[in-house]
Design a protein around this motif. Structure first.
Motif, PDB file in Angstrom:
ATOM      1  N   ASP A 421       0.784  -1.227   0.000  1.00 22.46           N
ATOM      2  CA  ASP A 421       0.000   0.000   0.000  1.00 22.46           C
ATOM      3  C   ASP A 421       0.822   1.287   0.000  1.00 22.46           C
ATOM      4  OD1 ASP A 421      -2.313  -1.617   2.200  1.00 22.46           O
ATOM      5  OD2 ASP A 421      -2.393  -1.433   0.027  1.00 22.46           O
ATOM      6  N   TRP A 422       1.946   1.277   0.688  1.00 25.38           N
ATOM      7  CA  TRP A 422       2.595   2.545   0.980  1.00 25.38           C
ATOM      8  C   TRP A 422       3.197   3.214  -0.253  1.00 25.38           C
ATOM      9  CZ3 TRP A 422       7.647   4.374   0.698  1.00 25.38           C
ATOM     10  CH2 TRP A 422       8.603   3.458   0.273  1.00 25.38           C
ATOM     11  N   GLN A 423       3.485   2.457  -1.319  1.00 20.82           N
ATOM     12  CA  GLN A 423       4.169   3.024  -2.477  1.00 20.82           C
ATOM     13  C   GLN A 423       3.238   3.777  -3.427  1.00 20.82           C
ATOM     14  OE1 GLN A 423       7.413   0.180  -3.972  1.00 20.82           O
ATOM     15  NE2 GLN A 423       5.931  -1.189  -3.022  1.00 20.82           N
ATOM     16  N   ARG A 424       1.947   3.709  -3.194  1.00 14.89           N
ATOM     17  CA  ARG A 424       1.014   4.375  -4.094  1.00 14.89           C
ATOM     18  C   ARG A 424       1.157   5.889  -3.991  1.00 14.89           C
ATOM     19  NH1 ARG A 424      -4.221   0.652  -2.430  1.00 14.89           N
ATOM     20  NH2 ARG A 424      -3.388  -1.320  -3.223  1.00 14.89           N
ATOM     21  N   SER A 425       0.920   6.566  -5.091  1.00 14.34           N
ATOM     22  CA  SER A 425       1.054   8.022  -5.116  1.00 14.34           C
ATOM     23  C   SER A 425       0.084   8.687  -4.156  1.00 14.34           C
ATOM     24  CB  SER A 425       0.824   8.542  -6.538  1.00 14.34           C
ATOM     25  OG  SER A 425      -0.472   8.159  -6.999  1.00 14.34           O
ATOM     26  N   SER A 426      -1.079   8.056  -3.935  1.00 12.54           N
ATOM     27  CA  SER A 426      -2.059   8.627  -3.011  1.00 12.54           C
ATOM     28  C   SER A 426      -1.519   8.677  -1.587  1.00 12.54           C
ATOM     29  CB  SER A 426      -3.360   7.818  -3.050  1.00 12.54           C
ATOM     30  OG  SER A 426      -3.123   6.459  -2.700  1.00 12.54           O
ATOM     31  N   SER A 427      -0.622   7.728  -1.248  1.00  9.54           N
ATOM     32  CA  SER A 427      -0.021   7.721   0.085  1.00  9.54           C
ATOM     33  C   SER A 427       0.858   8.947   0.279  1.00  9.54           C
ATOM     34  CB  SER A 427       0.805   6.451   0.286  1.00  9.54           C
ATOM     35  OG  SER A 427      -0.014   5.305   0.257  1.00  9.54           O
ATOM     36  N   PHE A 428       1.647   9.302  -0.743  1.00  8.36           N
ATOM     37  CA  PHE A 428       2.512  10.473  -0.646  1.00  8.36           C
ATOM     38  C   PHE A 428       1.692  11.757  -0.603  1.00  8.36           C
ATOM     39  CE2 PHE A 428       5.435   7.508  -3.066  1.00  8.36           C
ATOM     40  CZ  PHE A 428       6.111   7.111  -1.925  1.00  8.36           C
ATOM     41  N   GLU A 429       0.599  11.780  -1.344  1.00 12.41           N
ATOM     42  CA  GLU A 429      -0.273  12.949  -1.322  1.00 12.41           C
ATOM     43  C   GLU A 429      -0.887  13.118   0.062  1.00 12.41           C
ATOM     44  OE1 GLU A 429      -4.312  14.621  -3.560  1.00 12.41           O
ATOM     45  OE2 GLU A 429      -3.298  12.823  -4.299  1.00 12.41           O
ATOM     46  N   CYS A 430      -1.280  11.999   0.669  1.00 16.04           N
ATOM     47  CA  CYS A 430      -1.821  12.019   2.030  1.00 16.04           C
ATOM     48  C   CYS A 430      -0.776  12.537   3.011  1.00 16.04           C
ATOM     49  CB  CYS A 430      -2.277  10.612   2.413  1.00 16.04           C
ATOM     50  SG  CYS A 430      -2.662  10.389   4.155  1.00 16.04           S
ATOM     51  N   LEU A 431       0.461  12.106   2.839  1.00 15.05           N
ATOM     52  CA  LEU A 431       1.543  12.511   3.737  1.00 15.05           C
ATOM     53  C   LEU A 431       1.754  14.018   3.701  1.00 15.05           C
ATOM     54  CD1 LEU A 431       3.743  11.386   5.632  1.00 15.05           C
ATOM     55  CD2 LEU A 431       5.259  11.285   3.646  1.00 15.05           C
ATOM     56  N   SER A 432       1.695  14.607   2.523  1.00 10.54           N
ATOM     57  CA  SER A 432       1.918  16.050   2.389  1.00 10.54           C
ATOM     58  C   SER A 432       0.803  16.863   3.036  1.00 10.54           C
ATOM     59  CB  SER A 432       2.045  16.424   0.909  1.00 10.54           C
ATOM     60  OG  SER A 432       0.834  16.154   0.220  1.00 10.54           O
ATOM     61  N   LYS A 433      -0.375  16.253   3.219  1.00  9.44           N
ATOM     62  CA  LYS A 433      -1.481  16.944   3.885  1.00  9.44           C
ATOM     63  C   LYS A 433      -1.386  16.837   5.405  1.00  9.44           C
ATOM     64  CE  LYS A 433      -4.756  16.309   0.065  1.00  9.44           C
ATOM     65  NZ  LYS A 433      -6.045  15.690  -0.355  1.00  9.44           N
ATOM     66  N   LEU A 434      -0.674  15.828   5.873  1.00 10.94           N
ATOM     67  CA  LEU A 434      -0.526  15.634   7.317  1.00 10.94           C
ATOM     68  C   LEU A 434       0.632  16.440   7.894  1.00 10.94           C
ATOM     69  CD1 LEU A 434      -1.017  11.755   7.502  1.00 10.94           C
ATOM     70  CD2 LEU A 434      -2.604  13.487   8.362  1.00 10.94           C
ATOM     71  N   ILE A 435       1.682  16.620   7.092  1.00  8.36           N
ATOM     72  CA  ILE A 435       2.917  17.223   7.590  1.00  8.36           C
ATOM     73  C   ILE A 435       3.411  18.262   6.598  1.00  8.36           C
ATOM     74  CG2 ILE A 435       5.308  16.747   8.273  1.00  8.36           C
ATOM     75  CD1 ILE A 435       4.326  13.809   8.640  1.00  8.36           C
ATOM     76  N   ASN A 436       3.937  19.347   7.125  1.00  5.25           N
ATOM     77  CA  ASN A 436       4.570  20.356   6.282  1.00  5.25           C
ATOM     78  C   ASN A 436       5.958  19.843   5.897  1.00  5.25           C
ATOM     79  OD1 ASN A 436       5.677  22.568   5.055  1.00  5.25           O
ATOM     80  ND2 ASN A 436       5.043  24.026   6.634  1.00  5.25           N
ATOM     81  N   LEU A 437       6.061  19.222   4.737  1.00  8.26           N
ATOM     82  CA  LEU A 437       7.301  18.572   4.324  1.00  8.26           C
ATOM     83  C   LEU A 437       8.458  19.554   4.176  1.00  8.26           C
ATOM     84  CD1 LEU A 437       5.911  16.059   1.652  1.00  8.26           C
ATOM     85  CD2 LEU A 437       6.437  15.628   4.052  1.00  8.26           C
ATOM     86  N   SER A 438       8.161  20.806   3.934  1.00 12.86           N
ATOM     87  CA  SER A 438       9.229  21.790   3.728  1.00 12.86           C
ATOM     88  C   SER A 438      10.015  22.064   5.008  1.00 12.86           C
ATOM     89  CB  SER A 438       8.643  23.097   3.186  1.00 12.86           C
ATOM     90  OG  SER A 438       7.777  23.694   4.149  1.00 12.86           O
ATOM     91  N   ASN A 467      14.662  20.450   2.406  1.00  7.28           N
ATOM     92  CA  ASN A 467      15.597  20.766   3.490  1.00  7.28           C
ATOM     93  C   ASN A 467      16.128  19.527   4.204  1.00  7.28           C
ATOM     94  OD1 ASN A 467      15.506  23.657   3.274  1.00  7.28           O
ATOM     95  ND2 ASN A 467      13.443  23.577   4.164  1.00  7.28           N
ATOM     96  N   VAL A 468      15.706  18.357   3.764  1.00 10.26           N
ATOM     97  CA  VAL A 468      16.169  17.120   4.395  1.00 10.26           C
ATOM     98  C   VAL A 468      17.604  16.830   3.967  1.00 10.26           C
ATOM     99  CG1 VAL A 468      15.872  14.614   4.501  1.00 10.26           C
ATOM    100  CG2 VAL A 468      13.878  16.119   4.638  1.00 10.26           C
ATOM    101  N   ARG A 469      18.462  16.612   4.964  1.00 14.72           N
ATOM    102  CA  ARG A 469      19.861  16.277   4.694  1.00 14.72           C
ATOM    103  C   ARG A 469      20.257  14.930   5.305  1.00 14.72           C
ATOM    104  NH1 ARG A 469      18.734  19.471   1.706  1.00 14.72           N
ATOM    105  NH2 ARG A 469      19.637  21.505   1.240  1.00 14.72           N
ATOM    106  N   THR A 470      19.404  14.398   6.186  1.00 20.74           N
ATOM    107  CA  THR A 470      19.703  13.126   6.849  1.00 20.74           C
ATOM    108  C   THR A 470      18.632  12.102   6.505  1.00 20.74           C
ATOM    109  OG1 THR A 470      20.800  14.228   8.702  1.00 20.74           O
ATOM    110  CG2 THR A 470      20.038  11.977   9.069  1.00 20.74           C
TER     111      THR A 470
END
Length: 565
Positions: A421-438, A467-470
């Protein structure tokens, strides 16, 4: 053999070595190495005999014929009434007269027949040097058996009691007026029983109760003071925080407390707990060590300003500088709603590879010993179980909030327990709504399944988290197929690569295929001076720079030249 190092050691040191061996190794192996070891074994008086309901064998029979009962210091008997066949315990009582075991100091009895139990307990009443008794048996014992148990508790030599017994048996014990025991562990106890025991225990210093029933705690409990107690552990307590305060206020000499509170009432209990700076200063002035876990269910609509105010209360000089007590705070969203948890922490540092509260989403932050509590804003970390979140959304058990719950989330852990399930594009879209990825600075790939690591999937997230470096990954069999290719295509924006639980082969392959990264850190759950022996040899051959932490739990490799090493 005459030149053997062991033969030159004093007998007392050899006895210390024997303390680490089981009785069969001592009697059947060590004893027959040489004449000196034979004689040393014969005078070794700290033997530990451990018997269960397993069927008896000739090797055990031979053991009983060889040992001298007076040399047995520890006796452990388990589960004789679960087996009707002749077993080790039956043979023990048929072959040995319990009264010959005059050197007993420590005895543990676990679910014996009443006859066997009474036989052992009766013998213990005759010993003047007996120190420690452990009983694990919830059955209702007969009155004469309880009478013998009371006599053991009254022994002048007794120092430690560990009881997992029924409350009826606990009530039947005649506690001595001046009990000499200094340490007491109880599995189950009512508040009334606990007060009765304390009243008869002037020498009790350390107490632990797994489940203390607080239903009948009196409002005037603070009038009863027990200054002898210095350490108290209470687990599985479900009551309002004011009752806990009334209880603890009775023990003004406490130096150490360990509490597990499952608060079943309102969020106001947590707010009151956040004011313990004043309670401790007034009621527990000698307190030096605090360990606790406090949790409560809260509404998802709970004002997050209140949560932040609770966290801020633990960032005062009292907690951070004066007491050096640090906390970890968890806000967990699961299938039943949300809960807020406060845990004590040794130093407040967060390791994304540690076990955290499971749920759909788990936010956590902490106070740390190196922070300035007056200036630091809450920095949050989050672990998201993408497969479970996606399923919860589809089943309408979870709705994505209209706004980010917490600002300044800098670490993200992806908990993957279903590969499909986790590799679907909808999962990444969901993630961006939960957390400010920037705002992210670090991302960790936490696998609970045998999914194969694919760098391209992580790079998809990194494109939105500039901004992720690690980047870190917990190796759970995921680093296997085409590993060198996957490592080589990790995004060039990553400067620090962290791998948990790698094998030597994996470490070599990674170190050879991620040369565009500044540092690689390998870590493990165990610590030993030999943990990194093979990889260190390989690194030295490759002339790569590295360093090992003092606890031997991680090794860092510098992939690029730096003058700071």
């Amino acid at each position: 053999m005459e030149s053997s190092f062991l033969l030159t050691l004093p007998v007392e040191i050899v006895h210390r070595i024997l303390d680490c061996l089981n009785i069969q190794d001592i009697i059947f192996s060590f004893r027959y190495v040489c004449k000196k070891f034979y004689s040393i074994t014969n005078i070794y008086n700290r033997l530990k005999v451990e018997l269960s309901n397993h069927s008896s064998d000739t090797r055990i029979h031979r053991l009983y014929r060889i040992i001298s009962p007076e040399n047995v210091r520890t006796l452990i008997l388990r589960n004789s009434y679960y087996n009707n066949e002749l077993n080790d315990i039956d043979y023990f009582f048929s072959f040995n007269d319990i009264h010959r075991f005059t050197g007993l100091r420590f005895v543990r009895l676990d679910s014996l027949t009443e006859k066997d139990f009474r036989t052992v307990i009766h013998h213990l009443t005759t010993l003047s040097t007996f120190k420690s008794l452990s009983i694990f048996d919830r059955r209702i014992l007969k009155n004469d058996t309880i009478m013998f148990l009371s006599k053991v508790i009254a022994l002048q030599s007794i120092r430690e009691l560990d009881f997992d017994i029924s409350t009826r048996v606990l009530n039947g014990i005649s506690w001595p007026n001046h009990g000499m025991y200094q340490k007491l562990n109880l599995k189950l106890c009512s508040y009334k029983q606990w007060c009765h025991i304390l009243h008869h225990s002037p020498n009790l210093r350390i107490a632990s109760i797994t489940k203390l029933e607080m239903n009948n705690i009196a409002k005037d409990v603070a009038c009863n003071t027990y200054k002898q107690l210095t350490s108290l552990t209470l687990n599985c307590i479900q009551c309002p925080i004011d009752q806990v305060e009334m209880l603890l206020a009775s023990y003004s000499s406490l130096i150490s407390i360990n509490l597990t509170l499952n608060i079943i009432s309102s969020f106001a209990n947590l707010q009151r707990f956040s004011q313990w700076e004043y309670f401790i200063g007034e009621k527990l002035p000698r307190l030096k060590t605090v360990r606790f876990r406090i949790s409560t269910r809260i509404s998802r609509s709970q004002d997050f300003a209140n949560i932040k105010s609770i966290i801020a209360a633990f960032r005062t000089p009292f907690w951070l500088q004066h007491k050096c007590w640090y906390m970890r705070f968890n806000y967990v969203i699961d299938g039943e709603g949300a809960k807020f948890i406060i845990n004590s922490s040794i130093d407040g540092y967060v390791d994304m590879f540690q076990e955290f509260e499971s749920g759909l989403i788990s936010y956590f932050t902490s106070t740390r010993k190196d922070e300035d509590g007056t200036k630091l804003q809450n920095v949050w970390n989050v672990i998201v179980n993408l497969p479970r979140v996606t399923q919860a959304i589809c089943s309408r058990r979870f709705t994505i909030p209209k706004y980010y719950l917490f600002d300044n989330v800098i670490q993200l852990g992806l908990d993957i327990d279903h590969f499909d399930d986790w590799q679907r594009s909808s999962s990444f879209e969901c993630l961006s709504k939960l957390i400010n990825l920037s705002q992210l600075k670090e991302i960790y790939f936490l696998l609970s399944c045998k999914a194969t690591f694919e760098a391209s999937k992580i790079n998809t997230i990194l494109e939105k988290a500039m901004n992720v470096r690690t980047f870190g990954i917990k190796n759970n069999g995921s680093l296997r197929d085409h590993m060198e290719n996957e490592c080589a295509v990790i995004s060039p924006q990553i400067e620090h690569f962290i791998i948990r639980s790698p094998d030597t082969c994996t470490m070599k392959v990674i170190a050879e295929h991620v040369e565009h990264i500044s540092t690689i850190t390998f870590s493990c759950d165990w610590s030993s001076p030999t943990t990194w022996k093979k990889i260190i040899k390989w690194l030295m051959e490759k002339e790569k720079k590295f360093s090992v932490t003092d606890d031997y739990q991680s090794i860092r490799i510098w992939m690029k030249d730096t003058s700071d090493i």
